[in-house]
Write a protein that holds these residues in place. Structure first.
Motif, short mmCIF file in Angstrom:
data_model
loop_
_atom_site.label_atom_id
_atom_site.label_comp_id
_atom_site.label_asym_id
_atom_site.label_seq_id
_atom_site.Cartn_x
_atom_site.Cartn_y
_atom_site.Cartn_z
N ALA A 74 -4.89 -8.49 8.89
CA ALA A 74 -3.19 -8.56 9.05
C ALA A 74 -2.34 -8.64 7.90
CB ALA A 74 -2.66 -8.57 10.46
N ASN A 75 -2.72 -10.12 8.04
CA ASN A 75 -2.07 -11.30 6.83
C ASN A 75 -2.68 -10.47 5.50
OD1 ASN A 75 0.26 -12.90 7.84
ND2 ASN A 75 -0.93 -13.39 9.08
N THR A 76 -3.60 -10.79 5.15
CA THR A 76 -4.48 -9.96 4.07
C THR A 76 -3.74 -8.68 3.38
OG1 THR A 76 -6.56 -11.40 4.05
CG2 THR A 76 -5.97 -9.59 2.97
N ALA A 77 -3.97 -7.73 4.99
CA ALA A 77 -3.04 -6.49 4.96
C ALA A 77 -1.82 -7.17 4.23
CB ALA A 77 -3.14 -5.49 6.20
N LYS A 78 -0.40 -7.52 5.24
CA LYS A 78 0.42 -7.90 4.02
C LYS A 78 0.74 -8.16 2.86
CE LYS A 78 2.50 -11.75 5.32
NZ LYS A 78 3.96 -12.31 4.61
N GLU A 79 -0.09 -9.14 2.17
CA GLU A 79 0.18 -10.09 1.30
C GLU A 79 -0.36 -9.04 0.03
OE1 GLU A 79 1.20 -12.41 0.45
OE2 GLU A 79 1.73 -12.92 2.62
N ASN A 80 -1.74 -7.91 0.33
CA ASN A 80 -1.83 -6.97 -0.78
C ASN A 80 -1.76 -6.18 -0.61
OD1 ASN A 80 -3.94 -9.26 -2.16
ND2 ASN A 80 -4.01 -9.69 -0.08
N CYS A 81 -1.12 -4.79 -0.24
CA CYS A 81 -1.56 -3.60 0.72
C CYS A 81 -0.36 -3.33 -0.98
CB CYS A 81 -0.43 -3.09 1.08
SG CYS A 81 1.08 -2.86 1.39
N PRO A 82 -0.68 -2.19 -2.06
CA PRO A 82 0.54 -2.06 -3.55
C PRO A 82 1.45 -2.06 -3.02
CG PRO A 82 -1.51 -0.70 -3.09
CD PRO A 82 -1.54 -1.47 -1.61
N VAL A 83 2.23 -1.44 -1.76
CA VAL A 83 3.93 -1.87 -1.94
C VAL A 83 4.29 -2.73 -1.33
CG1 VAL A 83 5.40 -1.06 0.42
CG2 VAL A 83 3.83 0.86 -1.17
N SER A 84 3.11 -3.84 -0.78
CA SER A 84 3.96 -5.24 -0.43
C SER A 84 4.58 -5.76 -1.37
CB SER A 84 2.91 -5.77 0.73
OG SER A 84 3.10 -5.73 1.80
N LYS A 85 2.94 -5.50 -3.31
CA LYS A 85 2.62 -5.67 -4.54
C LYS A 85 4.25 -6.02 -4.60
CE LYS A 85 -2.01 -6.52 -4.52
NZ LYS A 85 -3.08 -6.35 -5.32
N VAL A 86 4.63 -4.31 -4.90
CA VAL A 86 6.16 -3.88 -5.51
C VAL A 86 6.70 -4.67 -5.32
CG1 VAL A 86 6.26 -1.38 -4.61
CG2 VAL A 86 6.50 -2.07 -6.72
N LEU A 87 7.28 -4.89 -3.98
CA LEU A 87 8.22 -5.64 -3.19
C LEU A 87 8.53 -6.98 -3.41
CD1 LEU A 87 8.14 -2.54 0.05
CD2 LEU A 87 9.96 -3.09 -2.32
N VAL A 88 7.87 -7.72 -3.89
CA VAL A 88 7.26 -8.51 -3.86
C VAL A 88 8.77 -9.90 -4.07
CG1 VAL A 88 7.42 -9.19 -5.95
CG2 VAL A 88 6.07 -10.54 -4.30
N ALA A 89 9.65 -8.95 -4.54
CA ALA A 89 11.03 -10.05 -4.33
C ALA A 89 11.88 -9.95 -3.30
CB ALA A 89 12.45 -8.73 -5.28
N ALA A 90 11.40 -8.88 -1.89
CA ALA A 90 11.74 -9.38 -0.91
C ALA A 90 11.65 -10.35 -0.10
CB ALA A 90 11.63 -7.59 -0.30
N GLU A 91 11.95 -11.10 1.18
CA GLU A 91 11.21 -11.08 1.32
C GLU A 91 10.43 -10.77 3.04
OE1 GLU A 91 11.89 -15.21 5.12
OE2 GLU A 91 13.06 -14.08 4.99
#
Length: 143
Positions: free
Chosen positions: A117-134
């Protein structure tokens, strides 16, 4: 490269204006949005819930893929994304996204599930584009 499109049409001012959002697939067609759907909970959509839907969907798909590396397959993955919009530095910004995950994954250990789950949170494409948000995550394995 895969490309997808979405369109927005807007007329009027901020508070009295109206808009429609559509997606290439047709899943959304002239869906209304405006100040009242963003700040007053009136019928229609808004950018924050669309980002939340995109993030929840992308995260769930990424988790499904990552579970395969553990030789596991989910019976169910349910993800809720809560998107926080706040006044920051003289303007509004999406500063936080919280993912609530409940999944039924037969045969996986709690530790492996949380790692996936944590790997998915860090690496899904949408998480990557939203990196400025916590981006935070609560994950619950059921069944």
């Amino acid at each position: 490269m895969i490309t997808k499109t979405a369109t927005a049409h807007w007329t009027g001012g901020l508070k009295d204006g109206k808009g429609q959002i559509s997606t290439q697939s047709g899943a959304l067609k002239d869906q209304p949005y405006g100040f009242n759907t963003r700040y007053e909970d009136k019928p229609g959509t808004n950018p924050e819930e669309l980002i939340g839907a995109a993030h929840a969907g992308c995260f769930s798909m990424a988790l499904s893929m990552i579970l395969g590396t553990y030789d596991a397959e989910a019976d169910d993955i349910d993800t809720k994304a809560t998107v926080g919009l706040e006044d920051a530095d003289g303007g509004f910004a999406i500063t936080k996204i919280h993912l609530d995950l409940t999944a039924k994954v037969p045969g996986i250990s709690e530790n492996d599930f949380l790692e996936a789950a944590n790997t998915a949170k860090e690496n899904c494409p949408v998480s990557k584009v939203l990196v400025a948000a916590e981006i935070t995550l609560d994950a619950k394995l059921v069944g």
